[in-house]
Design an enzyme around this catalytic site. Structure first.
Site, PDB file in Angstrom:
ATOM      1  N   ARG A 108       0.880  -1.191   0.000  1.00  0.00           N
ATOM      2  CA  ARG A 108       0.000   0.000   0.000  1.00  0.00           C
ATOM      3  C   ARG A 108       0.903   1.223   0.000  1.00  0.00           C
ATOM      4  O   ARG A 108       1.679   1.428   0.945  1.00  0.00           O
ATOM      5  CB  ARG A 108      -0.928  -0.004   1.219  1.00  0.00           C
ATOM      6  N   HIS A 135      -7.078   0.818  -6.694  1.00  0.00           N
ATOM      7  CA  HIS A 135      -7.329  -0.089  -5.567  1.00  0.00           C
ATOM      8  C   HIS A 135      -7.976  -1.355  -6.154  1.00  0.00           C
ATOM      9  O   HIS A 135      -9.172  -1.608  -5.959  1.00  0.00           O
ATOM     10  CB  HIS A 135      -8.234   0.601  -4.549  1.00  0.00           C
ATOM     11  N   GLN A 138     -10.023  -3.955  -4.065  1.00  0.00           N
ATOM     12  CA  GLN A 138     -11.323  -3.404  -3.674  1.00  0.00           C
ATOM     13  C   GLN A 138     -12.325  -3.542  -4.821  1.00  0.00           C
ATOM     14  O   GLN A 138     -13.449  -4.009  -4.628  1.00  0.00           O
ATOM     15  CB  GLN A 138     -11.146  -1.918  -3.297  1.00  0.00           C
ATOM     16  N   ASP A 229     -17.300   7.198  -2.099  1.00  0.00           N
ATOM     17  CA  ASP A 229     -16.071   7.067  -1.307  1.00  0.00           C
ATOM     18  C   ASP A 229     -15.752   8.452  -0.742  1.00  0.00           C
ATOM     19  O   ASP A 229     -16.370   9.457  -1.134  1.00  0.00           O
ATOM     20  CB  ASP A 229     -14.929   6.527  -2.197  1.00  0.00           C
ATOM     21  N   CYS A 269     -16.454   1.679  -0.033  1.00  0.00           N
ATOM     22  CA  CYS A 269     -15.311   0.798   0.257  1.00  0.00           C
ATOM     23  C   CYS A 269     -14.933   0.827   1.736  1.00  0.00           C
ATOM     24  O   CYS A 269     -14.284  -0.103   2.221  1.00  0.00           O
ATOM     25  CB  CYS A 269     -14.119   1.213  -0.589  1.00  0.00           C
ATOM     26  N   ARG A 297     -14.027  -8.810   1.025  1.00  0.00           N
ATOM     27  CA  ARG A 297     -12.596  -8.594   0.746  1.00  0.00           C
ATOM     28  C   ARG A 297     -11.812  -9.872   1.048  1.00  0.00           C
ATOM     29  O   ARG A 297     -10.888 -10.253   0.337  1.00  0.00           O
ATOM     30  CB  ARG A 297     -12.035  -7.438   1.610  1.00  0.00           C
TER      31      ARG A 297
END
Ligand code: CP
Ligand code: NVA
Length: 310
Positions: A108, A135, A138, A229, A269, A297
């Site tokens: 990340r 991402h 996701q 988001d 998310c 996830r």
């Protein structure tokens, strides 16, 4: 099991439609077996995954750690600053050495090009656990969740808000499945040009569409999914004031949802800035699938790991 046509997963655009469908199918099986009581499916027995975080994480970290455990392997988590990387060791050297110890690395980072550089010098699969640009884990989870809730599709997914990493990966994933992706966004906050061009190319190839609209009410009127988001992503804190102003008319609230079809579900998310991009009323309503989305996830990442490291 069919392998993916990529060694690394840095962007949704590393995957073609068949790859995405393979991830979704393997994830479906992983979840069904887990729910039937098979807590460990040891396809990665003895394998190791390193997780490197330059930014905070709840879902990504925990779901990857648990995923490796449930696949019979083990995950080790490092913050960037406790590695020599944080003191200036070359990415190339760190990548080469981590590839000698581990069977895969998830990173990340705020700098997508650093992630690409790392992958160039690492001999094991590298997975993007969120960058400034994308991402992908996701987005794969998001389309999995849409199929789980609403069936195969094609669906109309309306993203209301910033053209950030989550929006970019979701646009690519929807286009790859031949779905309709609508982005309701104020001028100046669209997805990066090169991502959008790729989403358009994919929509053409796979029979979907991607479009930008300014009016959120207009955007949601045919939505199967309303997605939002945060307005201020990690790393965008300097722009906080202007962003809060620009996105204020783009809040997903009960009034906006009253313009969407009754069957439309709400996704995010997470983490949510409640009261900004999403109100409590909508986040906690029956339309909201946010916790199922977060749960998925785990299963989608087990699929990704099994396919890349298996
Ligand atoms: N959605 C997501 O990636 O959450 P975290 O930042 O908690 O990992
Ligand atoms: N767009 C958000 C997503 C967090 C999971 C961010 O980058 O901060």
């Amino acid at each position: 099991m069919r392998r993916l046509g990529t060694r690394h997963l840095l962007s949704v655009s590393d995957l073609d439609r068949e790859d995405v469908e393979t991830v979704l199918e393997v994830a479906r099986q992983m979840k069904a077996r887990f729910l039937a009581g098979e807590r460990v499916i040891p396809v990665l027995e003895g394998k190791t995954l390193g997780l490197v975080f330059e930014k905070p994480s709840t879902r990504t970290r925990i779901s990857f750690e648990v995923a490796m455990h449930q696949l019979g392997g083990v995950a080790f988590t490092y913050s960037r600053d406790e590695l020599q990387l944080g003191r200036g060791e070359a990415i190339k050297d760190t990548a080469a050495v981590m590839g000698r110890y581990l069977d895969g690395v998830m990173i990340r980072t705020g700098d997508h090009s650093a992630l690409e550089e790392f992958a160039r010098y690492c001999d094991v699969p590298v997975i993007n656990g969120l960058s400034d640009l994308e991402h992908p884990c996701q987005a794969l989870t998001d389309v999995f969740t849409v199929v789980e809730k609403l069936g195969e599709g094609p669906h109309t997914v309306v993203f209301v808000g910033d053209g950030n990493n989550v929006c970019s990966s979701l646009a690519l994933a929807c286009a790859t499945l031949g779905w309709r992706f609508v982005h309701a966004v104020p001028e100046g906050y669209e997805c990066p040009e090169e991502v959008w061009r790729e989403a358009e190319r994919r929509a053409d190839r796979y029979g979907g569409s991607v479009e930008v609209v300014r009016d959120p009410e207009e955007a949601v009127k045919d939505a199967d999914v309303v997605y939002t988001d945060v307005w201020v992503s990690m790393g965008d804190e300097d722009e906080k004031e202007e962003r809060l102003k620009a996105f204020k008319p783009y809040q997903v609230n009960e009034e906006l949802m009253s313009k969407a079809p009754d069957h439309a579900i709400v996704m995010h998310c997470m983490p949510i800035q409640r009261g900004y991009e999403l109100t409590d009323e909508v986040a906690d309503s029956e339309r909201s699938v946010i916790y199922d989305q977060a749960e998925n996830r785990l299963h989608v990442q087990k699929a990704i790991l099994a396919l890349l490291l298996g």
